[in-house]
Enzyme design. Structure first.
Site, short mmCIF file in Angstrom:
data_model
loop_
_atom_site.label_atom_id
_atom_site.label_comp_id
_atom_site.label_asym_id
_atom_site.label_seq_id
_atom_site.Cartn_x
_atom_site.Cartn_y
_atom_site.Cartn_z
N SER A 184 -20.25 165.84 148.10
CA SER A 184 -19.50 164.57 149.03
C SER A 184 -21.17 163.88 149.93
O SER A 184 -21.53 164.87 150.34
CB SER A 184 -18.42 164.57 149.41
OG SER A 184 -18.52 163.66 149.93
N GLY A 215 -13.13 172.70 136.94
CA GLY A 215 -12.30 171.19 137.36
C GLY A 215 -12.37 170.34 136.79
O GLY A 215 -12.47 169.15 137.16
N TYR A 262 -13.41 169.88 155.44
CA TYR A 262 -13.96 169.04 153.78
C TYR A 262 -14.90 169.62 154.23
O TYR A 262 -16.19 169.57 153.26
CB TYR A 262 -13.05 168.38 153.89
CG TYR A 262 -13.88 167.22 151.63
CD1 TYR A 262 -13.51 168.13 151.17
CD2 TYR A 262 -14.68 166.04 151.95
CE1 TYR A 262 -13.48 167.28 149.89
CE2 TYR A 262 -14.65 165.71 150.99
CZ TYR A 262 -14.45 166.16 149.65
OH TYR A 262 -14.75 165.40 148.68
N ILE A 264 -14.90 157.07 145.35
CA ILE A 264 -14.18 157.37 143.78
C ILE A 264 -13.20 156.88 142.77
O ILE A 264 -12.78 157.21 143.94
CB ILE A 264 -15.24 158.59 143.45
CG1 ILE A 264 -16.85 159.15 143.04
CG2 ILE A 264 -15.36 158.27 141.39
CD1 ILE A 264 -17.65 158.45 143.54
N ASN A 291 -17.81 171.70 140.00
CA ASN A 291 -16.79 170.28 140.68
C ASN A 291 -15.04 170.87 140.78
O ASN A 291 -15.22 169.60 142.54
CB ASN A 291 -16.98 169.67 138.99
CG ASN A 291 -15.72 168.75 139.59
OD1 ASN A 291 -16.21 167.48 139.73
ND2 ASN A 291 -14.77 168.31 139.09
P1 NAD Z 1 -9.16 165.05 141.06
O1 NAD Z 1 -8.03 166.26 142.36
O2 NAD Z 1 -8.89 164.26 140.77
O3 NAD Z 1 -9.39 167.01 140.29
C1 NAD Z 1 -9.94 168.63 140.86
C2 NAD Z 1 -10.30 168.89 139.37
O4 NAD Z 1 -10.22 170.47 140.36
C3 NAD Z 1 -9.06 169.96 139.06
O5 NAD Z 1 -9.52 169.46 137.84
C4 NAD Z 1 -8.56 170.60 139.58
O6 NAD Z 1 -7.54 171.42 138.57
C5 NAD Z 1 -9.04 171.28 139.47
N1 NAD Z 1 -9.02 171.84 140.91
C6 NAD Z 1 -9.07 172.56 142.19
N2 NAD Z 1 -8.48 173.33 142.71
C7 NAD Z 1 -8.95 174.52 141.99
C8 NAD Z 1 -9.26 175.50 141.78
N3 NAD Z 1 -9.16 176.59 142.53
N4 NAD Z 1 -8.99 176.23 141.29
C9 NAD Z 1 -10.39 175.80 139.88
N5 NAD Z 1 -10.04 173.99 139.72
C10 NAD Z 1 -9.51 173.90 140.94
O7 NAD Z 1 -10.73 165.58 142.01
P2 NAD Z 1 -11.73 164.46 141.71
O8 NAD Z 1 -11.21 163.43 143.10
O9 NAD Z 1 -12.23 163.80 140.63
O10 NAD Z 1 -13.00 165.20 142.93
C11 NAD Z 1 -13.93 166.37 141.90
C12 NAD Z 1 -14.40 166.63 143.19
O11 NAD Z 1 -16.20 165.76 143.71
C13 NAD Z 1 -14.44 167.09 144.10
O12 NAD Z 1 -15.60 168.75 144.35
C14 NAD Z 1 -14.82 166.53 145.59
O13 NAD Z 1 -14.66 167.19 146.59
C15 NAD Z 1 -15.61 165.57 144.49
N6 NAD Z 1 -15.90 164.42 145.54
C16 NAD Z 1 -14.98 163.36 145.27
C17 NAD Z 1 -15.23 162.17 146.05
C18 NAD Z 1 -14.14 160.83 145.33
O14 NAD Z 1 -14.20 160.22 146.02
N7 NAD Z 1 -13.05 160.88 144.67
C19 NAD Z 1 -15.44 161.97 146.16
C20 NAD Z 1 -16.93 162.19 146.92
C21 NAD Z 1 -17.17 163.93 146.36
#
Ligand code: NAD
Length: 246
Positions: free
Chosen positions: A141, A10, A154, A187, A89
């Site tokens: 998370s 991701g 989630y 984030i 990720n």
């Molecule tokens: P985002 O939606 O900006 O990016 C997600 C990425 O994951 C993308 O590149 C997408 O192509 C990929 N992806 C999603 N489903 C997929 C699948 N089935 N197969 C392959 N790739 C896949 O997400 P983000 O906000 O950067 O989050 C990234 C990680 O961080 C996640 O695991 C999320 O749970 C965790 N997280 C995010 C936050 C936040 O506030 N953004 C907070 C805590 C944890």
């Protein structure tokens, strides 16, 4: 990190994207996967190339599918000439109160976040055991540690990832492999930007730092966990939330 070789699942957006760029800048060779947006993936490759660091390649691969994960790990090893660590990720959310939550809201989130983590950990761990070294960093998370209404699905996956990390750390520590999680709070990714201004202001009041973190602040910690400086950190969860869960 010169010459080190990593895979980030991701990596086309958000935290994954920032991690790819941070590792490339530090001299590592990096592969990343993405689910569908080829344009975004190409943009990350172009951005990384400008940094003049390590090599970067992208792979279209669905984290939910074990066969694709296995094939991707093989392709990454071929493209980079080896694999020193993986950052698991890729993740999604489908936030709804439980009374409104449909079965597929549960299944989709479990499938990407939990099974996806299993798929890539499983597909990469044997090679790491064989080479008697390696790093696995899972992006969990704070929702895996504290409850937030609307995130039953989630939170279950994020707590599940922490259970996987602690268990796997016990299984493979003796092979020179470390397995750790980062637990980000709010984030500033697309999800944050899509929230209403009034909601963002309310959320900021709950964070001691008074603001969301940046993807780069999460990426810095992931890079540290992949680096030689973190050699004795195993089975840990590093919270990156500006004090939210404190
Ligand atoms: P985002 O939606 O900006 O990016 C997600 C990425 O994951 C993308 O590149 C997408 O192509 C990929 N992806 C999603 N489903 C997929 C699948 N089935 N197969 C392959 N790739 C896949 O997400 P983000 O906000 O950067 O989050 C990234 C990680 O961080 C996640 O695991 C999320 O749970 C965790 N997280 C995010 C936050 C936040 O506030 N953004 C907070 C805590 C944890």
């Amino acid at each position: 990190m010169q010459g080190q070789k990593f895979l980030v699942t991701g990596g086309s957006r958000g935290i994954g994207r920032a991690t790819v760029l941070s590792l490339v800048e530090a001299g590592a060779d990096v592969a990343f996967t993405y689910r569908s947006n080829q344009e975004a993936a190409e943009e990350v490759v172009a951005e990384a190339a400008k940094l003049g660091g390590g090599k970067v390649v992208s792979f279209l691969a669905d984290a939910e599918d074990y066969a694709q994960a296995k094939q991707t790990i093989e392709s990454v090893k071929e493209a980079l000439g080896g694999l020193d660590g993986v950052v698991l990720n890729a993740g999604i959310n489908r936030d709804k109160l439980l009374v409104m939550m449909a079965e597929n809201d549960w299944d989709d989130v479990i499938s990407t976040n939990l099974k996806g983590t299993f798929n890539y950990a499983r597909a990469s761990v044997y090679g790491l055991i064989q080479q008697r070294s390696g790093r696995i960093v899972v992006v969990s998370s704070v929702s895996g540690l504290i409850g937030t209404p609307g995130q039953v699905n989630y939170s279950a996956t994020k707590a599940g990832q922490i259970g996987m990390v602690r268990t796997l750390a016990n299984e493979v520590g003796k092979f020179g492999i470390t397995v750790n999680a980062v637990a980000p709070g709010y984030i500033k990714t697309d999800m944050w930007d899509e929230m209403k201004e009034a909601t963002r202001e309310k959320v900021n009041l709950t964070i001691p730092a008074g603001r969301p973190g940046t993807p780069e602040e999460v990426a810095n910690t992931i890079r540290f966990l992949l680096s030689p400086d973190a050699s004795y950190i195993n089975g840990s969860v590093i919270v990156i939330d500006g004090g939210l869960s404190a």
